[in-house]
Write a protein that holds these residues in place. Sequence first.
Motif, PDB file in Angstrom:
ATOM      1  N   ARG A  91       1.361  -0.916   0.098  1.00  0.00           N
ATOM      2  CA  ARG A  91       0.321  -0.138   0.033  1.00  0.00           C
ATOM      3  C   ARG A  91       0.862   1.377  -0.145  1.00  0.00           C
ATOM      4  O   ARG A  91       0.028   2.288  -0.630  1.00  0.00           O
ATOM      5  CB  ARG A  91      -1.006  -0.002   0.869  1.00  0.00           C
ATOM      6  N   HIS A  92       2.435   1.728  -0.434  1.00  0.00           N
ATOM      7  CA  HIS A  92       3.372   2.110   0.316  1.00  0.00           C
ATOM      8  C   HIS A  92       3.596   2.405  -0.938  1.00  0.00           C
ATOM      9  O   HIS A  92       4.737   3.092  -0.879  1.00  0.00           O
ATOM     10  CB  HIS A  92       3.814   2.272   1.326  1.00  0.00           C
ATOM     11  N   GLY A  93       3.722   1.690  -1.684  1.00  0.00           N
ATOM     12  CA  GLY A  93       3.854   1.677  -3.428  1.00  0.00           C
ATOM     13  C   GLY A  93       5.677   0.693  -2.790  1.00  0.00           C
ATOM     14  O   GLY A  93       6.552   0.607  -3.834  1.00  0.00           O
ATOM     15  N   LEU A  94       5.710  -0.339  -2.016  1.00  0.00           N
ATOM     16  CA  LEU A  94       7.325  -0.587  -1.854  1.00  0.00           C
ATOM     17  C   LEU A  94       7.103  -1.932  -2.417  1.00  0.00           C
ATOM     18  O   LEU A  94       6.012  -3.052  -2.295  1.00  0.00           O
ATOM     19  CB  LEU A  94       7.836  -0.822  -0.009  1.00  0.00           C
ATOM     20  N   LYS A  95       8.381  -2.723  -2.794  1.00  0.00           N
ATOM     21  CA  LYS A  95       8.131  -3.855  -3.571  1.00  0.00           C
ATOM     22  C   LYS A  95       8.376  -5.158  -2.318  1.00  0.00           C
ATOM     23  O   LYS A  95       9.298  -4.653  -1.281  1.00  0.00           O
ATOM     24  CB  LYS A  95       9.172  -4.235  -4.155  1.00  0.00           C
ATOM     25  N   PRO A  96       8.454  -6.168  -2.434  1.00  0.00           N
ATOM     26  CA  PRO A  96       8.741  -7.350  -1.148  1.00  0.00           C
ATOM     27  C   PRO A  96      10.096  -6.511  -0.851  1.00  0.00           C
ATOM     28  O   PRO A  96      10.686  -6.831   0.443  1.00  0.00           O
ATOM     29  CB  PRO A  96       8.424  -8.235  -1.076  1.00  0.00           C
ATOM     30  N   THR A  97      11.273  -6.666  -2.262  1.00  0.00           N
ATOM     31  CA  THR A  97      12.295  -6.642  -1.602  1.00  0.00           C
ATOM     32  C   THR A  97      12.543  -5.191  -0.806  1.00  0.00           C
ATOM     33  O   THR A  97      13.738  -6.141   0.328  1.00  0.00           O
ATOM     34  CB  THR A  97      13.624  -6.943  -3.080  1.00  0.00           C
ATOM     35  N   GLU A  98      11.852  -4.103  -1.229  1.00  0.00           N
ATOM     36  CA  GLU A  98      12.361  -3.272  -0.692  1.00  0.00           C
ATOM     37  C   GLU A  98      11.862  -3.464   1.152  1.00  0.00           C
ATOM     38  O   GLU A  98      12.480  -3.064   2.581  1.00  0.00           O
ATOM     39  CB  GLU A  98      11.700  -2.642  -0.741  1.00  0.00           C
ATOM     40  N   VAL A  99      11.020  -3.826   1.719  1.00  0.00           N
ATOM     41  CA  VAL A  99       9.811  -3.601   2.477  1.00  0.00           C
ATOM     42  C   VAL A  99      11.190  -4.769   3.386  1.00  0.00           C
ATOM     43  O   VAL A  99      11.619  -4.952   4.455  1.00  0.00           O
ATOM     44  CB  VAL A  99       8.726  -3.890   2.279  1.00  0.00           C
ATOM     45  N   LEU A 100      11.355  -5.751   2.650  1.00  0.00           N
ATOM     46  CA  LEU A 100      12.689  -7.082   3.660  1.00  0.00           C
ATOM     47  C   LEU A 100      13.570  -6.274   3.815  1.00  0.00           C
ATOM     48  O   LEU A 100      14.829  -5.931   5.187  1.00  0.00           O
ATOM     49  CB  LEU A 100      13.444  -8.098   2.533  1.00  0.00           C
ATOM     50  N   ALA A 101      14.511  -5.210   3.048  1.00  0.00           N
ATOM     51  CA  ALA A 101      15.470  -4.598   2.771  1.00  0.00           C
ATOM     52  C   ALA A 101      15.382  -3.298   4.156  1.00  0.00           C
ATOM     53  O   ALA A 101      15.421  -3.169   5.556  1.00  0.00           O
ATOM     54  CB  ALA A 101      16.057  -3.637   2.183  1.00  0.00           C
ATOM     55  N   VAL A 102      14.400  -2.253   4.129  1.00  0.00           N
ATOM     56  CA  VAL A 102      14.568  -1.986   5.534  1.00  0.00           C
ATOM     57  C   VAL A 102      14.023  -2.283   6.141  1.00  0.00           C
ATOM     58  O   VAL A 102      13.969  -1.682   7.714  1.00  0.00           O
ATOM     59  CB  VAL A 102      12.588  -1.199   4.972  1.00  0.00           C
ATOM     60  N   ASN A 103      13.283  -3.779   6.617  1.00  0.00           N
ATOM     61  CA  ASN A 103      13.298  -4.395   8.216  1.00  0.00           C
ATOM     62  C   ASN A 103      14.599  -5.303   8.540  1.00  0.00           C
ATOM     63  O   ASN A 103      14.638  -6.108   9.041  1.00  0.00           O
ATOM     64  CB  ASN A 103      12.152  -5.680   8.324  1.00  0.00           C
ATOM     65  N   ASP A 104      15.639  -4.715   7.488  1.00  0.00           N
ATOM     66  CA  ASP A 104      16.881  -5.239   7.577  1.00  0.00           C
ATOM     67  C   ASP A 104      17.224  -6.378   8.114  1.00  0.00           C
ATOM     68  O   ASP A 104      18.015  -7.636   8.832  1.00  0.00           O
ATOM     69  CB  ASP A 104      17.892  -4.544   8.987  1.00  0.00           C
ATOM     70  N   ASN A 105      16.219  -7.489   6.741  1.00  0.00           N
ATOM     71  CA  ASN A 105      16.178  -9.136   6.633  1.00  0.00           C
ATOM     72  C   ASN A 105      17.100  -9.318   5.289  1.00  0.00           C
ATOM     73  O   ASN A 105      16.513  -9.620   4.426  1.00  0.00           O
ATOM     74  CB  ASN A 105      14.935  -9.162   6.988  1.00  0.00           C
ATOM     75  N   ARG A 106      18.674  -9.885   5.455  1.00  0.00           N
ATOM     76  CA  ARG A 106      18.773  -9.870   4.391  1.00  0.00           C
ATOM     77  C   ARG A 106      19.109 -11.116   3.895  1.00  0.00           C
ATOM     78  O   ARG A 106      19.136 -11.406   3.307  1.00  0.00           O
ATOM     79  CB  ARG A 106      20.882  -9.642   5.715  1.00  0.00           C
ATOM     80  N   ARG A 107      18.827 -12.471   5.009  1.00  0.00           N
ATOM     81  CA  ARG A 107      18.397 -13.229   4.199  1.00  0.00           C
ATOM     82  C   ARG A 107      17.279 -13.188   3.386  1.00  0.00           C
ATOM     83  O   ARG A 107      16.956 -14.455   2.345  1.00  0.00           O
ATOM     84  CB  ARG A 107      18.415 -14.499   5.688  1.00  0.00           C
ATOM     85  N   GLY A 108      16.351 -12.709   3.981  1.00  0.00           N
ATOM     86  CA  GLY A 108      14.718 -12.853   3.073  1.00  0.00           C
ATOM     87  C   GLY A 108      15.098 -11.660   1.730  1.00  0.00           C
ATOM     88  O   GLY A 108      14.316 -12.173   0.613  1.00  0.00           O
ATOM     89  N   VAL A 109      16.146 -10.896   1.641  1.00  0.00           N
ATOM     90  CA  VAL A 109      16.574 -10.295   0.400  1.00  0.00           C
ATOM     91  C   VAL A 109      17.412 -10.935  -0.286  1.00  0.00           C
ATOM     92  O   VAL A 109      17.012 -11.024  -1.521  1.00  0.00           O
ATOM     93  CB  VAL A 109      17.133  -8.893   0.588  1.00  0.00           C
ATOM     94  N   GLU A 110      17.928 -11.925   0.636  1.00  0.00           N
ATOM     95  CA  GLU A 110      18.563 -13.151  -0.958  1.00  0.00           C
ATOM     96  C   GLU A 110      17.514 -14.158  -1.169  1.00  0.00           C
ATOM     97  O   GLU A 110      17.834 -14.253  -2.499  1.00  0.00           O
ATOM     98  CB  GLU A 110      19.908 -13.912   0.063  1.00  0.00           C
ATOM     99  N   VAL A 111      16.875 -14.318  -0.714  1.00  0.00           N
ATOM    100  CA  VAL A 111      15.609 -15.626  -0.698  1.00  0.00           C
ATOM    101  C   VAL A 111      15.153 -15.119  -1.989  1.00  0.00           C
ATOM    102  O   VAL A 111      14.214 -15.338  -3.339  1.00  0.00           O
ATOM    103  CB  VAL A 111      15.232 -15.753   0.323  1.00  0.00           C
ATOM    104  N   TYR A 112      14.462 -13.370  -1.613  1.00  0.00           N
ATOM    105  CA  TYR A 112      13.763 -12.980  -2.927  1.00  0.00           C
ATOM    106  C   TYR A 112      15.090 -12.415  -4.723  1.00  0.00           C
ATOM    107  O   TYR A 112      13.864 -13.064  -4.608  1.00  0.00           O
ATOM    108  CB  TYR A 112      13.086 -11.953  -2.319  1.00  0.00           C
TER     109      TYR A 112
END
Length: 117
Positions: A91-112
């Motif tokens: 709803r804020h125009g962010l892609k999942p990878t951006e949300v994961l990065a903002v939340n400092d979820n490195r593993r999530g960004v790698e998997v994504y």
Amino acid sequence: MKGHKDVIPLLLSKSINVDVRNELGSPLQYAAAHGDHDTVKVLLGHGANAGADPNGGPDGVKPFSSAAEVGVIQIIKLLVDAGADPNVTNRHGLKPTEVLAVNDNRRGVEVYTLTGA
């Protein structure tokens, strides 16, 4: 809503609509938003789609974006396998990878990023 993964298959075996909706959305949307991997898996295994489309329903709630916000990698993988668009925005125009990065979820960004997004 409570994630009773043993009750859900019983209800679905009795022809309960997997895509039933209430003011909170669909079961798939709710389970993804609350990081309930087992429930997401059961619902997808029973054909959850329509208003519970992995990319979002008519109300704009998107299980994929919700899963990214919670950071549950297993749910993200399940939704990608179910056909969710890895470039869908929240709803804020962010892609999942951006949300994961903002939340400092490195593993999530790698998997994504392995999804080809």
